[in-house]
Design a protein around this motif. Structure first.
Motif, PDB file in Angstrom:
ATOM      1  N   ASP A 168       0.846  -1.186   0.000  1.00  0.00           N
ATOM      2  CA  ASP A 168       0.000   0.000   0.000  1.00  0.00           C
ATOM      3  C   ASP A 168       0.886   1.242   0.000  1.00  0.00           C
ATOM      4  O   ASP A 168       1.904   1.288   0.698  1.00  0.00           O
ATOM      5  N   GLY A 169       0.515   2.241  -0.795  1.00  0.00           N
ATOM      6  CA  GLY A 169       1.250   3.500  -0.823  1.00  0.00           C
ATOM      7  C   GLY A 169       2.513   3.469  -1.659  1.00  0.00           C
ATOM      8  O   GLY A 169       3.415   4.285  -1.431  1.00  0.00           O
ATOM      9  N   ALA A 170       2.608   2.556  -2.615  1.00  0.00           N
ATOM     10  CA  ALA A 170       3.813   2.445  -3.444  1.00  0.00           C
ATOM     11  C   ALA A 170       3.609   2.996  -4.846  1.00  0.00           C
ATOM     12  O   ALA A 170       4.451   2.793  -5.719  1.00  0.00           O
ATOM     13  N   GLN A 171       2.520   3.700  -5.076  1.00  0.00           N
ATOM     14  CA  GLN A 171       2.222   4.174  -6.425  1.00  0.00           C
ATOM     15  C   GLN A 171       2.955   5.472  -6.774  1.00  0.00           C
ATOM     16  O   GLN A 171       2.909   5.921  -7.923  1.00  0.00           O
ATOM     17  N   HIS A 172       3.652   6.079  -5.825  1.00  0.00           N
ATOM     18  CA  HIS A 172       4.339   7.345  -6.086  1.00  0.00           C
ATOM     19  C   HIS A 172       5.554   7.115  -6.988  1.00  0.00           C
ATOM     20  O   HIS A 172       6.239   6.100  -6.897  1.00  0.00           O
ATOM     21  N   ASP A 173       5.825   8.078  -7.840  1.00  0.00           N
ATOM     22  CA  ASP A 173       7.009   8.005  -8.701  1.00  0.00           C
ATOM     23  C   ASP A 173       8.277   8.346  -7.927  1.00  0.00           C
ATOM     24  O   ASP A 173       9.357   7.852  -8.230  1.00  0.00           O
ATOM     25  N   SER A 174       8.155   9.181  -6.934  1.00  0.00           N
ATOM     26  CA  SER A 174       9.320   9.622  -6.176  1.00  0.00           C
ATOM     27  C   SER A 174       9.742   8.560  -5.163  1.00  0.00           C
ATOM     28  O   SER A 174       8.906   8.086  -4.381  1.00  0.00           O
ATOM     29  N   PRO A 175      11.024   8.159  -5.149  1.00  0.00           N
ATOM     30  CA  PRO A 175      11.486   7.206  -4.134  1.00  0.00           C
ATOM     31  C   PRO A 175      11.295   7.713  -2.712  1.00  0.00           C
ATOM     32  O   PRO A 175      11.017   6.930  -1.798  1.00  0.00           O
ATOM     33  N   GLU A 176      11.428   9.027  -2.509  1.00  0.00           N
ATOM     34  CA  GLU A 176      11.283   9.578  -1.165  1.00  0.00           C
ATOM     35  C   GLU A 176       9.858   9.381  -0.637  1.00  0.00           C
ATOM     36  O   GLU A 176       9.654   9.077   0.541  1.00  0.00           O
ATOM     37  N   LEU A 177       8.854   9.552  -1.531  1.00  0.00           N
ATOM     38  CA  LEU A 177       7.467   9.376  -1.103  1.00  0.00           C
ATOM     39  C   LEU A 177       7.137   7.921  -0.808  1.00  0.00           C
ATOM     40  O   LEU A 177       6.211   7.629  -0.039  1.00  0.00           O
ATOM     41  N   CYS A 178       7.890   6.978  -1.408  1.00  0.00           N
ATOM     42  CA  CYS A 178       7.654   5.556  -1.178  1.00  0.00           C
ATOM     43  C   CYS A 178       8.136   5.092   0.193  1.00  0.00           C
ATOM     44  O   CYS A 178       7.911   3.944   0.572  1.00  0.00           O
ATOM     45  N   GLU A 179       8.821   5.970   0.924  1.00  0.00           N
ATOM     46  CA  GLU A 179       9.256   5.622   2.265  1.00  0.00           C
ATOM     47  C   GLU A 179       8.070   5.339   3.188  1.00  0.00           C
ATOM     48  O   GLU A 179       8.206   4.653   4.198  1.00  0.00           O
ATOM     49  N   SER A 180       6.903   5.885   2.843  1.00  0.00           N
ATOM     50  CA  SER A 180       5.711   5.679   3.677  1.00  0.00           C
ATOM     51  C   SER A 180       4.903   4.457   3.245  1.00  0.00           C
ATOM     52  O   SER A 180       3.835   4.195   3.822  1.00  0.00           O
ATOM     53  N   ALA A 181       5.376   3.698   2.263  1.00  0.00           N
ATOM     54  CA  ALA A 181       4.662   2.494   1.815  1.00  0.00           C
ATOM     55  C   ALA A 181       4.638   1.453   2.929  1.00  0.00           C
ATOM     56  O   ALA A 181       5.502   1.429   3.808  1.00  0.00           O
ATOM     57  N   SER A 182       3.646   0.590   2.900  1.00  0.00           N
ATOM     58  CA  SER A 182       3.524  -0.465   3.906  1.00  0.00           C
ATOM     59  C   SER A 182       3.238  -1.795   3.220  1.00  0.00           C
ATOM     60  O   SER A 182       2.618  -1.840   2.160  1.00  0.00           O
ATOM     61  N   PHE A 183       3.689  -2.883   3.851  1.00  0.00           N
ATOM     62  CA  PHE A 183       3.514  -4.241   3.325  1.00  0.00           C
ATOM     63  C   PHE A 183       2.837  -5.095   4.393  1.00  0.00           C
ATOM     64  O   PHE A 183       3.112  -4.947   5.593  1.00  0.00           O
ATOM     65  N   TRP A 184       1.971  -6.007   3.930  1.00  0.00           N
ATOM     66  CA  TRP A 184       1.173  -6.837   4.840  1.00  0.00           C
ATOM     67  C   TRP A 184       1.256  -8.287   4.393  1.00  0.00           C
ATOM     68  O   TRP A 184       1.161  -8.594   3.200  1.00  0.00           O
ATOM     69  N   LEU A 185       1.400  -9.189   5.366  1.00  0.00           N
ATOM     70  CA  LEU A 185       1.451 -10.632   5.102  1.00  0.00           C
ATOM     71  C   LEU A 185       0.077 -11.235   5.366  1.00  0.00           C
ATOM     72  O   LEU A 185      -0.518 -11.017   6.424  1.00  0.00           O
ATOM     73  N   ILE A 186      -0.429 -12.018   4.414  1.00  0.00           N
ATOM     74  CA  ILE A 186      -1.768 -12.599   4.533  1.00  0.00           C
ATOM     75  C   ILE A 186      -1.704 -14.105   4.272  1.00  0.00           C
ATOM     76  O   ILE A 186      -0.654 -14.648   3.936  1.00  0.00           O
ATOM     77  N   ASP A 187      -2.831 -14.771   4.435  1.00  0.00           N
ATOM     78  CA  ASP A 187      -3.053 -16.181   4.097  1.00  0.00           C
ATOM     79  C   ASP A 187      -2.114 -17.113   4.867  1.00  0.00           C
ATOM     80  O   ASP A 187      -1.048 -17.505   4.382  1.00  0.00           O
TER      81      ASP A 187
END
Length: 553
Positions: A228-247
């Motif tokens: 989530d939150g990885a759609q930004h073109d800027s690498p700096e903005l991607c610092e706020s992306a988050s990952f979740w483990l499911i299943d």
């Protein structure tokens, strides 16, 4: 010799294997505030002797109402379907405060083993939440939170329904396969990928570390991770992306799994074979015998399946995003990274091909034995070890050419995660990349019990389990004292016992040899019989052909 493996089953387009084993985690849950979340129907109680289930619940459908304890939900739309069941997004009508929507998962179970595994998945989520709560620092658990669950009836057996919080984002696999933006350079994509890989390890690593004393996930890959939150073109903005483990549907009890005689020897293999380490392929093609004189690979299969899966997923994210763009003419900074991209390309082509060969036979209901034999003859395991060795070499050489920064640490970390000879500790992720450290506490006691009527993880039942465990420990101590007194009274007792064990082993070996000889004689007799019948049949056909020729003349 090929080992007999469990039947494969499809799950969202990947090859997995069913896992019927089960053990609960009541000792971890007996003080948990989630103790009142579970609800079993009155007649779907004991997994060792489950009676006929309660009346069938309403099927999931748009607008359908679903009750679980004090919670009431209304289904809005399906999130996914598969052979295991289905997942729906639903609105919360009543129940937990400030909870607006949930994901409703339904697992259809046709056997007690499948029912036990489905309940174990729920118990793992509850235990993970409890483990995160007892940490001194605030650990944000990147897995769905279990709200409630219920065991009911289905025409084929049982259905386990679980209400979970909705993890944000989209499948990492879909994110990776999305075309790169127009005009994006490889160097810019690489910088963004490095930021996201760091976030991936920092988010999923602590969750796997908390999971370790409880269970092994066994299916860590880009299909079961949301971003989530990885759609930004800027690498700096991607610092706020988050990952979740499911299943957690293929999770196994980690404590009963690990040991020389642990369940890893007999438990069905699971997960997406495109993310398997070499040790999983050994189990699939050869069996436990394939680990003879390979202690590192045996240790990898027992303890580091999830670490390898996370490492391969991180490498896939890094290389796929970079290779999705076209290299420019002035990207000299990309030169140290080219061997990594080439090594990943070779790895992906080979492993995806092996996966497709297995899946093509499985999806049509064919016999996997000849395919396994073919892959053994093609020396799949040796080739896979070589491909991974090239990847690690490329990662470490590239790290040597980089300055002392985060990227250098990241590449070395991924190489260590993919190295069967390295005892990688997940706490290295926090040490190198930052983030709250998780307390290393002793593994909790475990109780291998079955669900009972009412609330599965109530404090009363947990207290009964604790008392049973204390009685069991006292009985073990008493037996040890009796053995010690016996050995003191009879000095030759131990040597006599060893002689009896040696004699029993010789008898077993002799019986095996005699059985093998008898089987060989039977095979020879059967071979002679079949050859004789075939020869007689050929002679009869030849005579018939001669008669027909004479008649025509």
């Amino acid at each position: 010799m090929l080992s007999a493996q469990a039947p494969l089953r499809p799950s969202r387009g990947v090859v997995t294997l069913a896992s019927p084993r089960y053990s609960k985690i009541e000792a971890i849950l007996h003080k948990s505030p989630v103790a009142e979340r579970s609800q079993l129907s009155p007649r779907a109680a004991d997994a060792q002797g489950i009676a006929a289930p309660a009346p069938v619940d309403q099927d999931y459908a748009e607008g359908a109402e679903v009750w679980m304890g004090n919670h009431r939900f209304v289904c809005t739309h399906a999130l996914g379907r598969g052979s295991y069941g289905e997942v729906w997004r639903a609105k919360v009508i009543s129940g937990e405060k400030d909870l607006k929507e949930v994901a409703l998962k339904e697992v259809l179970c046709q056997s007690q083993g499948e029912l036990q595994q489905a309940i174990f998945e729920v118990q793992v989520l509850l235990a993970l939440e409890r483990a995160a709560q007892v940490q001194q620092e605030g650990i944000q658990l990147r897995v769905p939170r279990c709200i409630a669950y219920k065991v009911g009836a289905s025409p084929q057996g049982w259905r386990v329904r679980t209400a979970m919080t909705v993890a944000p984002g989209e499948s990492l696999d879909c994110f990776i396969r999305r075309p790169a933006p127009a005009g994006c350079s490889c160097l810019k994509a690489l910088r963004k990928a490095l930021v996201l890989v760091g976030r991936l390890l920092r988010d999923i690593g602590p969750s796997l570390q908390l999971l370790g004393p409880i269970a092994w996930h066994r299916d860590v890959n880009s299909h079961n991770i949301l971003v989530d939150g990885a759609q930004h073109d800027s690498p700096e903005l991607c610092e706020s992306a988050s990952f979740w483990l499911i299943d957690f549907g293929l999770a196994v009890d980690s404590q009963s799994w690990v040991s020389e005689t642990g369940k890893w020897r007999t438990e069905y293999i699971g997960g997406d074979s495109r993310y398997w380490p070499p040790s999983s392929w050994i189990m699939h093609l050869v069996g436990p015998e394939g680990f003879d004189r390979r202690p590192d690979l045996c240790e990898q299969y027992q303890r580091r399946l999830d670490i390898h899966g996370l490492g391969i997923t991180a490498l896939e994210l890094l290389c796929s995003m970079t290779m999705a763009c076209t290299p420019g003419h002035h990207e000299e900074e990309l030169r140290p990274w080219l061997p990594i991209l080439e090594a990943w390309k070779s790895y992906r082509e080979a492993v995806w091909h092996w996966w497709s060969v297995v899946y093509a036979v499985f999806s049509t209901g064919g016999d996997l034995g000849p395919v396994q034999q073919q892959l053994v003859e093609e020396r799949l395991i040796e080739r896979l070890l070589d491909l991974l060795s090239r990847i690690r070499m490329a990662l470490r050489r590239c790290a040597e050419e980089l300055p002392q920064d985060k990227s250098r640490k990241l590449l070395r970390m991924i190489a260590d995660m993919l190295d069967e000879g390295k005892t990688f500790d997940l706490r290295e992720i926090q040490r190198l990349l930052g983030g709250p450290m998780i307390d290393a506490k002793p593994k909790p006691k475990r109780f291998h019990t079955s669900p009972s009527n009412g609330h599965v993880c109530s404090p009363l039942k947990a207290e009964v389990a604790l008392q049973a465990n204390r009685m069991h420990s006292a009985r073990i101590s008493h037996d040890a004292e009796r053995r010690e007194k016996l050995e003191t009274s009879f000095p030759g007792h131990q040597s006599l016992l060893l002689r009896m064990q040696s004699f029993s082993a010789q008898l077993r070996e002799r019986k095996v040899q005699e059985g093998a000889t008898a089987l060989e004689l039977q095979l020879q007799q059967l071979r002679r019989k079949v050859v004789g019948q075939a020869r007689h049949r050929l002679q009869h056909l030849a005579a018939e052909h001669v008669r027909r020729s004479e008649t025509q003349q």
